[in-house]
Design a protein around this motif. Structure first.
Motif, PDB file in Angstrom:
ATOM      1  N   LEU A   1       0.832  -1.201   0.000  1.00  0.00           N
ATOM      2  CA  LEU A   1       0.000   0.000   0.000  1.00  0.00           C
ATOM      3  C   LEU A   1       0.867   1.252   0.000  1.00  0.00           C
ATOM      4  O   LEU A   1       0.575   2.220  -0.721  1.00  0.00           O
ATOM      5  CB  LEU A   1      -0.916  -0.024   1.224  1.00  0.00           C
ATOM      6  N   LEU A   2       1.933   1.256   0.787  1.00  0.00           N
ATOM      7  CA  LEU A   2       2.834   2.411   0.845  1.00  0.00           C
ATOM      8  C   LEU A   2       3.473   2.667  -0.513  1.00  0.00           C
ATOM      9  O   LEU A   2       3.568   3.823  -0.963  1.00  0.00           O
ATOM     10  CB  LEU A   2       3.909   2.173   1.909  1.00  0.00           C
ATOM     11  N   ALA A   3       3.899   1.604  -1.185  1.00  0.00           N
ATOM     12  CA  ALA A   3       4.505   1.759  -2.509  1.00  0.00           C
ATOM     13  C   ALA A   3       3.512   2.342  -3.502  1.00  0.00           C
ATOM     14  O   ALA A   3       3.862   3.186  -4.334  1.00  0.00           O
ATOM     15  CB  ALA A   3       5.015   0.406  -3.001  1.00  0.00           C
ATOM     16  N   TYR A   4       2.256   1.913  -3.403  1.00  0.00           N
ATOM     17  CA  TYR A   4       1.230   2.441  -4.304  1.00  0.00           C
ATOM     18  C   TYR A   4       0.902   3.895  -3.989  1.00  0.00           C
ATOM     19  O   TYR A   4       0.773   4.728  -4.894  1.00  0.00           O
ATOM     20  CB  TYR A   4      -0.029   1.583  -4.210  1.00  0.00           C
ATOM     21  N   LEU A   5       0.775   4.224  -2.699  1.00  0.00           N
ATOM     22  CA  LEU A   5       0.376   5.582  -2.305  1.00  0.00           C
ATOM     23  C   LEU A   5       1.372   6.635  -2.773  1.00  0.00           C
ATOM     24  O   LEU A   5       0.994   7.782  -3.023  1.00  0.00           O
ATOM     25  CB  LEU A   5       0.197   5.655  -0.781  1.00  0.00           C
ATOM     26  N   ARG A   6       2.632   6.260  -2.898  1.00  0.00           N
ATOM     27  CA  ARG A   6       3.639   7.217  -3.384  1.00  0.00           C
ATOM     28  C   ARG A   6       3.371   7.644  -4.823  1.00  0.00           C
ATOM     29  O   ARG A   6       3.840   8.693  -5.255  1.00  0.00           O
ATOM     30  CB  ARG A   6       5.038   6.605  -3.288  1.00  0.00           C
TER      31      ARG A   6
END
Length: 312
Positions: A200-205
Protein backbone atom coordinates in the motif's frame (compact mmCIF):
# COMPACT_ATOMS: atom_id res chain seq x y z
CA UNK A 1 -29.97 -18.06 -14.44
CA UNK A 2 -32.45 -15.44 -15.56
CA UNK A 3 -34.02 -12.89 -13.23
CA UNK A 4 -37.80 -12.94 -12.85
CA UNK A 5 -38.04 -9.31 -13.93
CA UNK A 6 -36.68 -10.37 -17.31
CA UNK A 7 -39.00 -13.36 -17.50
CA UNK A 8 -42.23 -11.50 -16.73
CA UNK A 9 -41.65 -7.78 -17.36
CA UNK A 10 -45.39 -7.15 -17.70
CA UNK A 11 -45.80 -8.23 -14.07
CA UNK A 12 -42.75 -6.72 -12.41
CA UNK A 13 -42.04 -3.49 -14.25
CA UNK A 14 -43.04 -0.39 -12.26
CA UNK A 15 -46.36 0.86 -13.57
CA UNK A 16 -47.54 4.45 -13.84
CA UNK A 17 -49.23 6.05 -10.82
CA UNK A 18 -52.81 4.93 -10.40
CA UNK A 19 -55.19 7.40 -8.71
CA UNK A 20 -57.40 4.53 -7.55
CA UNK A 21 -54.53 3.09 -5.50
CA UNK A 22 -53.51 6.31 -3.76
CA UNK A 23 -53.89 4.70 -0.30
CA UNK A 24 -51.56 1.87 -1.30
CA UNK A 25 -48.97 4.29 -2.70
CA UNK A 26 -49.22 6.54 0.34
CA UNK A 27 -48.58 3.61 2.67
CA UNK A 28 -45.56 2.58 0.59
CA UNK A 29 -44.24 6.15 0.56
CA UNK A 30 -44.65 6.31 4.34
CA UNK A 31 -42.52 3.18 4.67
CA UNK A 32 -39.75 4.65 2.48
CA UNK A 33 -39.85 7.87 4.51
CA UNK A 34 -39.52 5.82 7.70
CA UNK A 35 -36.35 4.19 6.34
CA UNK A 36 -34.99 7.63 5.48
CA UNK A 37 -35.77 8.81 9.00
CA UNK A 38 -33.86 5.79 10.31
CA UNK A 39 -30.91 7.03 8.20
CA UNK A 40 -30.65 3.84 6.18
CA UNK A 41 -27.83 3.92 3.64
CA UNK A 42 -28.45 4.96 0.04
CA UNK A 43 -27.90 1.35 -1.05
CA UNK A 44 -30.48 0.04 1.43
CA UNK A 45 -33.00 2.67 0.35
CA UNK A 46 -32.41 1.85 -3.31
CA UNK A 47 -32.94 -1.86 -2.63
CA UNK A 48 -36.19 -1.25 -0.75
CA UNK A 49 -37.43 1.12 -3.45
CA UNK A 50 -36.65 -1.31 -6.26
CA UNK A 51 -38.05 -4.48 -4.68
CA UNK A 52 -41.08 -2.97 -3.00
CA UNK A 53 -41.86 -0.74 -5.97
CA UNK A 54 -42.27 -3.89 -8.05
CA UNK A 55 -44.40 -5.44 -5.30
CA UNK A 56 -46.69 -2.40 -5.11
CA UNK A 57 -47.06 -2.28 -8.91
CA UNK A 58 -47.89 -5.98 -8.95
CA UNK A 59 -50.52 -5.49 -6.23
CA UNK A 60 -52.08 -2.69 -8.29
CA UNK A 61 -52.17 -5.06 -11.24
CA UNK A 62 -54.17 -7.46 -9.06
CA UNK A 63 -56.71 -4.73 -8.31
CA UNK A 64 -55.41 -3.78 -4.86
CA UNK A 65 -56.13 -0.18 -3.86
CA UNK A 66 -55.32 -0.14 -0.12
CA UNK A 67 -52.89 -1.90 2.26
CA UNK A 68 -55.64 -3.65 4.25
CA UNK A 69 -56.53 -5.68 1.14
CA UNK A 70 -53.14 -7.39 1.04
CA UNK A 71 -53.09 -10.99 2.30
CA UNK A 72 -50.49 -13.73 2.68
CA UNK A 73 -51.87 -15.30 -0.51
CA UNK A 74 -50.87 -12.21 -2.48
CA UNK A 75 -47.35 -12.38 -1.07
CA UNK A 76 -47.04 -16.05 -2.00
CA UNK A 77 -48.26 -15.35 -5.52
CA UNK A 78 -45.72 -12.58 -5.95
CA UNK A 79 -42.86 -14.71 -4.59
CA UNK A 80 -43.84 -17.47 -7.03
CA UNK A 81 -42.61 -15.15 -9.80
CA UNK A 82 -39.12 -15.70 -8.40
CA UNK A 83 -39.29 -19.49 -8.55
CA UNK A 84 -36.46 -19.66 -11.10
CA UNK A 85 -34.23 -17.16 -9.27
CA UNK A 86 -31.46 -18.00 -6.79
CA UNK A 87 -32.88 -18.99 -3.41
CA UNK A 88 -30.98 -16.14 -1.76
CA UNK A 89 -32.67 -13.65 -4.11
CA UNK A 90 -36.14 -14.96 -3.30
CA UNK A 91 -35.38 -14.91 0.41
CA UNK A 92 -34.15 -11.31 0.20
CA UNK A 93 -37.31 -10.21 -1.63
CA UNK A 94 -39.48 -11.97 0.96
CA UNK A 95 -37.54 -10.35 3.80
CA UNK A 96 -38.10 -6.85 2.40
CA UNK A 97 -41.82 -7.53 1.95
CA UNK A 98 -42.04 -8.85 5.50
CA UNK A 99 -40.40 -5.65 6.79
CA UNK A 100 -42.93 -3.57 4.84
CA UNK A 101 -45.94 -5.52 6.13
CA UNK A 102 -44.73 -5.37 9.74
CA UNK A 103 -44.37 -1.60 9.39
CA UNK A 104 -47.87 -1.31 7.93
CA UNK A 105 -49.31 -3.25 10.85
CA UNK A 106 -47.48 -1.15 13.46
CA UNK A 107 -48.66 2.03 11.79
CA UNK A 108 -52.28 0.89 11.53
CA UNK A 109 -52.43 0.37 7.76
CA UNK A 110 -53.11 -3.34 8.36
CA UNK A 111 -55.70 -4.32 10.99
CA UNK A 112 -54.07 -7.73 11.48
CA UNK A 113 -50.48 -8.94 10.90
CA UNK A 114 -49.85 -10.61 7.53
CA UNK A 115 -47.59 -13.59 8.11
CA UNK A 116 -46.18 -16.06 5.62
CA UNK A 117 -43.51 -18.75 5.49
CA UNK A 118 -40.11 -17.44 4.45
CA UNK A 119 -38.52 -19.17 1.44
CA UNK A 120 -35.70 -21.48 2.41
CA UNK A 121 -32.16 -20.65 1.34
CA UNK A 122 -30.42 -23.59 -0.25
CA UNK A 123 -27.06 -24.01 1.43
CA UNK A 124 -24.12 -24.22 -0.93
CA UNK A 125 -20.41 -23.69 -0.83
CA UNK A 126 -19.65 -20.10 -1.67
CA UNK A 127 -16.65 -19.20 -3.76
CA UNK A 128 -13.36 -18.10 -2.23
CA UNK A 129 -9.70 -18.21 -3.27
CA UNK A 130 -7.05 -20.53 -1.93
CA UNK A 131 -3.66 -19.10 -1.02
CA UNK A 132 -2.30 -20.43 -4.33
CA UNK A 133 -5.06 -18.70 -6.30
CA UNK A 134 -4.43 -15.42 -4.51
CA UNK A 135 -0.79 -15.63 -5.54
CA UNK A 136 -1.81 -16.36 -9.11
CA UNK A 137 -3.87 -13.17 -9.15
CA UNK A 138 -1.04 -11.15 -7.63
CA UNK A 139 1.30 -12.35 -10.37
CA UNK A 140 -0.67 -10.38 -13.01
CA UNK A 141 -1.18 -7.25 -10.90
CA UNK A 142 0.33 -3.82 -11.44
CA UNK A 143 1.27 -1.72 -8.40
CA UNK A 144 -2.22 -0.39 -7.65
CA UNK A 145 -3.96 -3.69 -8.32
CA UNK A 146 -1.52 -5.58 -6.09
CA UNK A 147 -2.15 -3.17 -3.20
CA UNK A 148 -5.90 -3.43 -3.73
CA UNK A 149 -6.07 -7.24 -3.86
CA UNK A 150 -3.81 -7.62 -0.82
CA UNK A 151 -5.90 -5.04 1.04
CA UNK A 152 -9.18 -6.83 0.28
CA UNK A 153 -7.83 -10.24 1.23
CA UNK A 154 -6.08 -8.96 4.37
CA UNK A 155 -8.82 -6.70 5.74
CA UNK A 156 -12.06 -8.49 4.81
CA UNK A 157 -13.73 -5.15 3.98
CA UNK A 158 -16.76 -4.85 1.75
CA UNK A 159 -16.43 -3.23 -1.67
CA UNK A 160 -18.31 -0.06 -0.66
CA UNK A 161 -16.27 0.22 2.52
CA UNK A 162 -13.02 0.16 0.54
CA UNK A 163 -14.36 2.81 -1.84
CA UNK A 164 -15.19 5.06 1.14
CA UNK A 165 -11.72 4.89 2.72
CA UNK A 166 -9.46 7.93 2.87
CA UNK A 167 -5.69 7.91 3.39
CA UNK A 168 -6.11 9.14 6.97
CA UNK A 169 -8.25 6.08 7.79
CA UNK A 170 -5.23 3.75 7.57
CA UNK A 171 -2.38 3.78 10.10
CA UNK A 172 0.56 2.40 8.16
CA UNK A 173 2.59 1.91 11.34
CA UNK A 174 0.10 -0.24 13.24
CA UNK A 175 -2.05 -1.53 10.38
CA UNK A 176 -5.26 -0.26 11.97
CA UNK A 177 -8.01 0.61 9.45
CA UNK A 178 -10.88 2.82 10.56
CA UNK A 179 -14.09 1.81 8.80
CA UNK A 180 -16.55 4.68 9.05
CA UNK A 181 -20.26 4.12 8.54
CA UNK A 182 -19.98 0.52 7.38
CA UNK A 183 -23.02 -1.66 6.79
CA UNK A 184 -25.75 -0.65 9.21
CA UNK A 185 -23.97 2.72 9.62
CA UNK A 186 -21.63 1.17 12.19
CA UNK A 187 -18.03 2.24 12.69
CA UNK A 188 -15.50 -0.48 13.37
CA UNK A 189 -11.82 -1.34 13.24
CA UNK A 190 -10.13 -3.60 10.70
CA UNK A 191 -6.45 -4.52 10.43
CA UNK A 192 -3.91 -5.12 7.66
CA UNK A 193 -0.52 -6.82 8.05
CA UNK A 194 2.99 -5.67 7.25
CA UNK A 195 3.11 -7.16 3.73
CA UNK A 196 -0.08 -5.38 2.72
CA UNK A 197 1.13 -2.13 4.31
CA UNK A 198 4.34 -2.25 2.28
CA UNK A 199 2.43 -2.78 -0.95
CA UNK A 200 0.00 0.00 0.00
CA UNK A 201 2.83 2.41 0.84
CA UNK A 202 4.50 1.76 -2.51
CA UNK A 203 1.23 2.44 -4.30
CA UNK A 204 0.38 5.58 -2.30
CA UNK A 205 3.64 7.22 -3.38
CA UNK A 206 2.36 7.13 -6.97
CA UNK A 207 -1.15 8.53 -6.30
CA UNK A 208 -2.18 11.83 -7.96
CA UNK A 209 -3.55 13.19 -4.66
CA UNK A 210 -1.45 12.97 -1.49
CA UNK A 211 -3.78 14.77 0.92
CA UNK A 212 -4.93 13.06 4.13
CA UNK A 213 -8.56 13.25 2.99
CA UNK A 214 -7.76 11.87 -0.47
CA UNK A 215 -9.28 8.49 -1.44
CA UNK A 216 -7.14 5.55 -0.36
CA UNK A 217 -7.57 3.86 -3.74
CA UNK A 218 -7.78 6.33 -6.60
CA UNK A 219 -8.60 6.33 -10.29
CA UNK A 220 -6.05 7.77 -12.72
CA UNK A 221 -7.59 11.23 -12.15
CA UNK A 222 -7.32 10.98 -8.36
CA UNK A 223 -11.02 10.49 -7.73
CA UNK A 224 -12.39 7.66 -5.53
CA UNK A 225 -13.47 4.38 -7.06
CA UNK A 226 -17.17 3.73 -7.35
CA UNK A 227 -18.34 0.22 -6.38
CA UNK A 228 -19.06 -0.44 -10.06
CA UNK A 229 -15.63 0.82 -11.10
CA UNK A 230 -13.94 -1.37 -8.50
CA UNK A 231 -15.97 -4.35 -9.66
CA UNK A 232 -14.90 -3.72 -13.27
CA UNK A 233 -11.24 -3.57 -12.27
CA UNK A 234 -11.47 -6.87 -10.40
CA UNK A 235 -13.32 -8.44 -13.31
CA UNK A 236 -10.46 -7.54 -15.65
CA UNK A 237 -7.94 -8.98 -13.18
CA UNK A 238 -10.01 -12.14 -12.87
CA UNK A 239 -9.98 -12.65 -16.62
CA UNK A 240 -6.26 -11.88 -16.89
CA UNK A 241 -5.32 -14.30 -14.11
CA UNK A 242 -7.73 -17.03 -15.16
CA UNK A 243 -9.15 -17.11 -11.62
CA UNK A 244 -12.85 -16.33 -11.12
CA UNK A 245 -13.43 -14.00 -8.18
CA UNK A 246 -15.20 -10.85 -7.01
CA UNK A 247 -14.75 -8.40 -4.15
CA UNK A 248 -17.14 -10.48 -2.05
CA UNK A 249 -15.20 -13.65 -2.85
CA UNK A 250 -12.07 -11.93 -1.52
CA UNK A 251 -14.00 -11.07 1.66
CA UNK A 252 -14.88 -14.75 2.07
CA UNK A 253 -11.24 -15.58 1.30
CA UNK A 254 -10.21 -13.40 4.24
CA UNK A 255 -12.67 -15.19 6.53
CA UNK A 256 -11.70 -18.69 5.46
CA UNK A 257 -7.92 -18.23 5.45
CA UNK A 258 -8.00 -16.30 8.73
CA UNK A 259 -9.80 -19.19 10.41
CA UNK A 260 -7.35 -21.68 8.89
CA UNK A 261 -4.51 -19.64 10.33
CA UNK A 262 -5.95 -19.72 13.84
CA UNK A 263 -8.17 -16.66 14.26
CA UNK A 264 -11.05 -17.23 16.69
CA UNK A 265 -14.65 -16.79 15.56
CA UNK A 266 -15.45 -13.86 17.83
CA UNK A 267 -12.50 -11.80 16.55
CA UNK A 268 -13.42 -12.74 13.00
CA UNK A 269 -17.02 -11.65 13.57
CA UNK A 270 -15.86 -8.27 14.91
CA UNK A 271 -13.50 -7.59 12.03
CA UNK A 272 -16.09 -8.58 9.41
CA UNK A 273 -18.67 -6.32 11.06
CA UNK A 274 -21.31 -9.03 11.47
CA UNK A 275 -24.04 -8.46 14.03
CA UNK A 276 -24.30 -12.16 14.88
CA UNK A 277 -22.04 -15.19 14.79
CA UNK A 278 -24.32 -17.19 12.49
CA UNK A 279 -23.62 -14.76 9.64
CA UNK A 280 -19.90 -15.25 10.20
CA UNK A 281 -20.30 -19.01 10.11
CA UNK A 282 -21.93 -18.79 6.69
CA UNK A 283 -18.91 -16.91 5.40
CA UNK A 284 -16.48 -19.61 6.47
CA UNK A 285 -15.80 -22.12 3.74
CA UNK A 286 -14.43 -25.29 5.29
CA UNK A 287 -12.04 -27.21 3.06
CA UNK A 288 -12.30 -30.98 2.86
CA UNK A 289 -8.69 -31.28 4.06
CA UNK A 290 -9.50 -29.12 7.09
CA UNK A 291 -12.42 -31.36 8.01
CA UNK A 292 -10.29 -34.50 7.68
CA UNK A 293 -7.55 -33.00 9.82
CA UNK A 294 -10.05 -31.76 12.42
CA UNK A 295 -11.52 -35.25 12.71
CA UNK A 296 -8.08 -36.84 13.06
CA UNK A 297 -7.44 -34.62 16.06
CA UNK A 298 -10.91 -34.93 17.61
CA UNK A 299 -12.22 -38.37 16.65
CA UNK A 300 -14.24 -39.61 19.65
CA UNK A 301 -13.43 -43.27 18.97
CA UNK A 302 -9.73 -42.72 18.34
CA UNK A 303 -9.47 -40.69 21.52
CA UNK A 304 -11.24 -43.42 23.43
CA UNK A 305 -8.60 -45.88 22.25
CA UNK A 306 -5.84 -43.48 23.19
CA UNK A 307 -7.36 -43.27 26.66
CA UNK A 308 -7.17 -47.04 27.02
CA UNK A 309 -10.90 -47.63 26.43
CA UNK A 310 -10.77 -49.70 23.25
CA UNK A 311 -14.02 -50.74 21.64
CA UNK A 312 -15.07 -54.36 21.50
Amino acid sequence: MSHPSKQRPHLLETQSFNIASVALRDAWTDFILSRQAMQCSKTTLANYTDTLGKFISWLEGQGMTAPHEVTARHVRQFLALYQDAESTTTHTVASRIRTLLRFWHREGYLPQPVTFDMPKVRQKRLSFLTAEQVQKVLNVCALREKALVLFLVDSGLRRQEVCNLQRADVDLQTGAVRVRQGKGRKDRLAVIGATTRRALLAYLRTCPSQDADAPLFQTESGSPFTPHGLQSLLRRLSKKAGVAFSAHALRRTFATLSLQNGMDLVSLQTILGHSNLETTRRYIQWLDTDLLEAHRHASPVDNLKQSGHSSR
